[in-house]
Each structure stands twice: as structure tokens, then as C-alpha cells.
Design an enzyme around this catalytic site. Sequence first.
Site, PDB file in Angstrom:
ATOM      1  N   SER A   1      44.712  38.586  33.515  1.00  0.00           N
ATOM      2  CA  SER A   1      44.122  37.919  34.516  1.00  0.00           C
ATOM      3  C   SER A   1      42.685  37.432  34.325  1.00  0.00           C
ATOM      4  CB  SER A   1      44.372  38.672  35.633  1.00  0.00           C
ATOM      5  OG  SER A   1      43.337  37.812  37.002  1.00  0.00           O
TER       6      SER A   1
ATOM      7  N   HIS B   1      47.201  34.592  33.692  1.00  0.00           N
ATOM      8  CA  HIS B   1      47.114  34.474  35.123  1.00  0.00           C
ATOM      9  C   HIS B   1      45.873  34.017  35.694  1.00  0.00           C
ATOM     10  CE1 HIS B   1      48.779  36.410  38.959  1.00  0.00           C
ATOM     11  NE2 HIS B   1      47.427  36.918  39.201  1.00  0.00           N
TER      12      HIS B   1
ATOM     13  N   ASP C   1      43.994  33.466  39.331  1.00  0.00           N
ATOM     14  CA  ASP C   1      43.837  33.757  40.899  1.00  0.00           C
ATOM     15  C   ASP C   1      43.158  32.758  41.355  1.00  0.00           C
ATOM     16  OD1 ASP C   1      45.135  36.559  40.889  1.00  0.00           O
ATOM     17  OD2 ASP C   1      43.781  37.150  39.257  1.00  0.00           O
TER      18      ASP C   1
ATOM     19  N   MET D   1      41.707  31.871  45.216  1.00  0.00           N
ATOM     20  CA  MET D   1      41.181  32.826  46.232  1.00  0.00           C
ATOM     21  C   MET D   1      40.435  31.762  47.207  1.00  0.00           C
ATOM     22  SD  MET D   1      40.590  36.613  45.227  1.00  0.00           S
ATOM     23  CE  MET D   1      41.440  37.227  43.810  1.00  0.00           C
TER      24      MET D   1
ATOM     25  N   HIS E   1      48.327  32.047  40.894  1.00  0.00           N
ATOM     26  CA  HIS E   1      48.577  33.357  41.995  1.00  0.00           C
ATOM     27  C   HIS E   1      47.696  32.627  43.189  1.00  0.00           C
ATOM     28  CE1 HIS E   1      47.981  37.428  43.662  1.00  0.00           C
ATOM     29  NE2 HIS E   1      48.841  36.815  44.578  1.00  0.00           N
TER      30      HIS E   1
ATOM     31  N   MET F   1      46.124  32.891  46.261  1.00  0.00           N
ATOM     32  CA  MET F   1      45.953  33.739  47.625  1.00  0.00           C
ATOM     33  C   MET F   1      45.212  32.633  48.763  1.00  0.00           C
ATOM     34  SD  MET F   1      44.981  37.029  45.186  1.00  0.00           S
ATOM     35  CE  MET F   1      45.128  36.060  43.980  1.00  0.00           C
TER      36      MET F   1
ATOM     37  N   MET G   1      52.422  42.797  44.600  1.00  0.00           N
ATOM     38  CA  MET G   1      50.934  43.351  44.733  1.00  0.00           C
ATOM     39  C   MET G   1      51.123  44.891  44.615  1.00  0.00           C
ATOM     40  SD  MET G   1      49.012  40.595  44.538  1.00  0.00           S
ATOM     41  CE  MET G   1      47.391  41.612  44.288  1.00  0.00           C
TER      42      MET G   1
ATOM     43  N   ASP H   1      51.132  43.165  40.236  1.00  0.00           N
ATOM     44  CA  ASP H   1      49.656  42.825  39.995  1.00  0.00           C
ATOM     45  C   ASP H   1      48.841  43.708  40.698  1.00  0.00           C
ATOM     46  OD1 ASP H   1      47.283  41.247  39.725  1.00  0.00           O
ATOM     47  OD2 ASP H   1      48.133  39.572  41.026  1.00  0.00           O
TER      48      ASP H   1
HETATM   49  C1  DX5 Z   1      43.635  40.563  42.834  1.00  0.00           C
HETATM   50  C2  DX5 Z   1      44.421  39.821  41.897  1.00  0.00           C
HETATM   51  C3  DX5 Z   1      44.729  40.292  40.484  1.00  0.00           C
HETATM   52  C4  DX5 Z   1      43.414  40.942  39.649  1.00  0.00           C
HETATM   53  C5  DX5 Z   1      44.121  42.248  39.145  1.00  0.00           C
HETATM   54  O1  DX5 Z   1      43.977  40.171  44.065  1.00  0.00           O
HETATM   55  O2  DX5 Z   1      45.352  39.307  42.308  1.00  0.00           O
HETATM   56  O3  DX5 Z   1      45.316  39.455  39.688  1.00  0.00           O
HETATM   57  O4  DX5 Z   1      42.931  40.232  38.778  1.00  0.00           O
HETATM   58  O5  DX5 Z   1      42.864  43.012  38.548  1.00  0.00           O
HETATM   59  P1  DX5 Z   1      43.250  44.075  37.943  1.00  0.00           P
HETATM   60  O6  DX5 Z   1      44.082  44.198  36.800  1.00  0.00           O
HETATM   61  O7  DX5 Z   1      41.817  44.795  37.643  1.00  0.00           O
HETATM   62  O8  DX5 Z   1      43.506  45.145  39.075  1.00  0.00           O
HETATM   63 ZN    ZN Z   2      46.800  37.782  40.873  1.00  0.00          ZN
END
Ligand code: DX5
Ligand code: ZN
Length: 238
Positions: free
Chosen positions: A17, A41, A43, A45, A74, A76, A145, A183
Site C-alpha cells: 500500500s 494498492h 488508497d 480517501m 481502494h 474510501m 478490512m 487490508d
Molecule cells: C487504511 C488503508 C490501508 C492501509 C493499510 O484504511 O486501507 O490500505 O494502507 O496500512 P497498514 O498495512 O499499515 O495497516
Molecule cells: Zn486500503
Amino acid sequence: MPTLSNVRSNRPLIAPSLLSADFARLASEVERVGDDADWLHVDVMDNHFVPNLTMGPPIVKAIADVSRVPLDCHLMIEDPKRWALGYAELGAYNVSFHAEACDDPVGLARDLRAAGTKAGLAIDRDTPIEPYLGMLGEFDTVLIMTIKAGFGGQAFIPELLDKVRLLRNARDSGHVELRIEVDGGIAVDTIAAAAEAGADAFVAGTAVYGADDPAEAIRRLRALAEAATPLRPHEATE
Ligand code: DX5
Ligand code: ZN
């Protein structure tokens, strides 16, 4: 040379990620994992669906342009019906949107597939999986998650693997082709439990980008997942 009989159809995939990468050096951070990652990956947000704010289409497009491995986006974000197709159009391999943010997940999954990308359903910490088990054939990935969505570096919540077990049983008994992705808090001390429960795609932020050698961290995580992955029913009888 592997033969068909010794290749598991659910070979574990590792998706580092970028959330834990150095955002001032995105291209070289992408490059650091490029030979070893299965997916990258990303993210997205929006500061509404989750309190955090990361990146949108222009930055994801820039990442897509330099990545040698498929992008696993991903989302969010609120209102994914409005925004998700844009990520398909910029070249994402898989686009996961959150069930909590979408009142028509099947419709959006069909739109994503029609746009040429894989469709993913993401399930946050407090959301049960049962209402979605009947629609698994509409998705290519389901992302469970194993933390509350929003931030990297949180502690893995083992109880959330019950959802992975339910999903694995539904997938296998329904003969659905589906990647089960986890994740949050995935690291050397948690990945085996997730693989045993049935996960076959693993997102890892801190465990990869926080390591001195991210490529070596990916290889170690994959080996641990492979060792813990149970055979699927049709493989056990072959
Ligand atoms: C958090 C993200 C994850 C995040 C995970 O909401 O969706 O993808 O990067 O990070 P780690 O592996 O540090 O928990
Ligand atoms: Zn994620």
C-alpha cells in the site's frame, strides 16, 4: 517449471500500500516494489467517508503511468457511483468501493466490469458480510478490512477474520471465482492467520514500506502466506 497440478489457483498475492510510502517520491517508491509486488494498492480517501484525505484521479493516473504492476484502487469515498468509473478509465486493474457508501453495489460492479476493470467490494470493520454473500458472482474481489478504514499503522483485529471464513465458504460452495483480500495490520505476525482463514490477496503498508528492504519484506510475506494457505476443495481432491 510449474505444472498445472502444483500451481494453486489461489496463489497468494501481495499488494503493497502506497499509503505508507514517501509521497514526495512517489515514482521511486513505486519502483522500489515493482519487481516483487503482485498489485500496487492505492488508497483513495476523500475526507468524508473517512476523516483522512489522500489522492484523487490525477495522482492515481500519474502512479498508473509509472507502475509496472496492476493498480488495486481502494476507494474510501462517498458516492462511488459518481467517481469509480474514472479510476477504471485511467487504467486501474481493480477498483474496490465500499459497501457502506453505495446503495446499488451490483449495478456499480456491472458498470466497472463493462468499463474493462475488475470490480471489488470493500467491507469496513463494523459491516457484516452476510447481506453480500448472495452477490459474490458480481465481483472479482472482496476486500475485508481488518482494521477501521482510514489510516495505516493500526493494529490487526483478528476477530474480523470470521468474515473471511464466511466469505471463503460461500465462494467455495458457490464455485465463484473471487479473490478475498484483507487490508489493515497485515505483517509477518498476522498474515498466516489471514491466509488460513481464506484470504488470498494481502495489502500491506507499514510492513512493506516501513521495512529497510521493501522487496525482501514482500517476499517474506508471500512465503508466510503460501505456507499457511489451505488447498481449495477441488485442489485437495486432485
Ligand atoms: C487504511 C488503508 C490501508 C492501509 C493499510 O484504511 O486501507 O490500505 O494502507 O496500512 P497498514 O498495512 O499499515 O495497516
Ligand atoms: Zn486500503
